[in-house]
Design a protein around this motif. Sequence first.
Motif, PDB file in Angstrom:
ATOM      1  N   THR A  21      -7.568  -8.605  15.983  1.00 30.02           N
ATOM      2  CA  THR A  21      -7.901  -9.987  16.341  1.00 30.02           C
ATOM      3  C   THR A  21      -7.869 -10.196  17.856  1.00 30.02           C
ATOM      4  OG1 THR A  21      -5.593 -10.655  16.117  1.00 30.02           O
ATOM      5  CG2 THR A  21      -7.010 -10.919  14.168  1.00 30.02           C
ATOM      6  N   THR A  22      -7.933  -9.084  18.596  1.00 30.91           N
ATOM      7  CA  THR A  22      -7.833  -9.162  20.052  1.00 30.91           C
ATOM      8  C   THR A  22      -8.914  -8.314  20.733  1.00 30.91           C
ATOM      9  OG1 THR A  22      -6.204  -7.376  19.989  1.00 30.91           O
ATOM     10  CG2 THR A  22      -5.339  -9.639  20.068  1.00 30.91           C
ATOM     11  N   LEU A  23     -10.106  -8.340  20.185  1.00 32.67           N
ATOM     12  CA  LEU A  23     -11.190  -7.504  20.726  1.00 32.67           C
ATOM     13  C   LEU A  23     -11.498  -7.841  22.183  1.00 32.67           C
ATOM     14  CD1 LEU A  23     -13.600  -7.559  17.656  1.00 32.67           C
ATOM     15  CD2 LEU A  23     -12.140  -5.670  18.402  1.00 32.67           C
ATOM     16  N   ILE A  24     -11.447  -9.122  22.522  1.00 32.81           N
ATOM     17  CA  ILE A  24     -11.692  -9.543  23.904  1.00 32.81           C
ATOM     18  C   ILE A  24     -10.388  -9.495  24.698  1.00 32.81           C
ATOM     19  CG2 ILE A  24     -12.455 -11.451  25.385  1.00 32.81           C
ATOM     20  CD1 ILE A  24     -14.730 -10.168  23.771  1.00 32.81           C
ATOM     21  N   ASP A  25      -9.323 -10.066  24.133  1.00 36.39           N
ATOM     22  CA  ASP A  25      -8.045 -10.136  24.843  1.00 36.39           C
ATOM     23  C   ASP A  25      -7.551  -8.764  25.285  1.00 36.39           C
ATOM     24  OD1 ASP A  25      -8.146 -12.847  24.365  1.00 36.39           O
ATOM     25  OD2 ASP A  25      -6.696 -12.804  22.724  1.00 36.39           O
ATOM     26  N   ASP A  26      -7.750  -7.753  24.439  1.00 39.95           N
ATOM     27  CA  ASP A  26      -7.310  -6.400  24.778  1.00 39.95           C
ATOM     28  C   ASP A  26      -8.404  -5.567  25.444  1.00 39.95           C
ATOM     29  OD1 ASP A  26      -4.806  -6.925  23.812  1.00 39.95           O
ATOM     30  OD2 ASP A  26      -5.097  -5.901  21.900  1.00 39.95           O
ATOM     31  N   LYS A  27      -9.487  -6.226  25.805  1.00 38.15           N
ATOM     32  CA  LYS A  27     -10.603  -5.583  26.520  1.00 38.15           C
ATOM     33  C   LYS A  27     -11.211  -4.405  25.746  1.00 38.15           C
ATOM     34  CE  LYS A  27      -8.872  -7.038  31.041  1.00 38.15           C
ATOM     35  NZ  LYS A  27      -8.199  -8.164  30.546  1.00 38.15           N
ATOM     36  N   ILE A  28     -11.200  -4.512  24.423  1.00 35.46           N
ATOM     37  CA  ILE A  28     -11.858  -3.501  23.592  1.00 35.46           C
ATOM     38  C   ILE A  28     -13.362  -3.659  23.734  1.00 35.46           C
ATOM     39  CG2 ILE A  28     -12.245  -2.729  21.215  1.00 35.46           C
ATOM     40  CD1 ILE A  28      -9.272  -3.697  20.701  1.00 35.46           C
ATOM     41  N   LEU A  29     -13.819  -4.914  23.700  1.00 38.43           N
ATOM     42  CA  LEU A  29     -15.233  -5.209  23.935  1.00 38.43           C
ATOM     43  C   LEU A  29     -15.411  -5.643  25.377  1.00 38.43           C
ATOM     44  CD1 LEU A  29     -16.162  -7.300  20.749  1.00 38.43           C
ATOM     45  CD2 LEU A  29     -16.520  -4.857  21.139  1.00 38.43           C
ATOM     46  N   ASP A  30     -16.357  -5.009  26.073  1.00 38.75           N
ATOM     47  CA  ASP A  30     -16.659  -5.420  27.441  1.00 38.75           C
ATOM     48  C   ASP A  30     -17.961  -6.221  27.453  1.00 38.75           C
ATOM     49  OD1 ASP A  30     -18.774  -3.571  27.317  1.00 38.75           O
ATOM     50  OD2 ASP A  30     -17.660  -2.033  28.407  1.00 38.75           O
ATOM     51  N   SER A  31     -18.394  -6.611  28.623  1.00 40.83           N
ATOM     52  CA  SER A  31     -19.577  -7.469  28.720  1.00 40.83           C
ATOM     53  C   SER A  31     -20.833  -6.779  28.189  1.00 40.83           C
ATOM     54  CB  SER A  31     -19.795  -7.932  30.162  1.00 40.83           C
ATOM     55  OG  SER A  31     -19.915  -6.817  31.027  1.00 40.83           O
ATOM     56  N   PHE A  32     -20.948  -5.477  28.392  1.00 39.63           N
ATOM     57  CA  PHE A  32     -22.099  -4.749  27.855  1.00 39.63           C
ATOM     58  C   PHE A  32     -22.071  -4.763  26.326  1.00 39.63           C
ATOM     59  CE2 PHE A  32     -24.273  -0.900  26.396  1.00 39.63           C
ATOM     60  CZ  PHE A  32     -25.528  -1.136  26.936  1.00 39.63           C
ATOM     61  N   ASP A  33     -20.879  -4.586  25.756  1.00 39.10           N
ATOM     62  CA  ASP A  33     -20.736  -4.644  24.295  1.00 39.10           C
ATOM     63  C   ASP A  33     -21.146  -6.015  23.763  1.00 39.10           C
ATOM     64  OD1 ASP A  33     -19.683  -2.029  24.144  1.00 39.10           O
ATOM     65  OD2 ASP A  33     -17.627  -2.757  24.396  1.00 39.10           O
TER      66      ASP A  33
END
Length: 75
Positions: A21-33
Amino acid sequence: MERLIEILQELHPEVDYGLCTTLIDDKILDSFDIVSLITEISDEFDVRVPASEIIPENFNSAEALWDMIERLMDE
């Protein structure tokens, strides 16, 4: 939702999208993703993702993404 998980797994197969539940918060997904996801979501689900929907809350989990997709499909 199954197709959404497949799309996400193409980006980062090592992530458990059922639990994360932290794909953005933990920087798993970046802007390109995010750009890739928006393109895939638009193509796969025939929805347009407006700029107002591109917020961390909508991209932090597969569930949040699916909720956004369902909302957009109802419009």
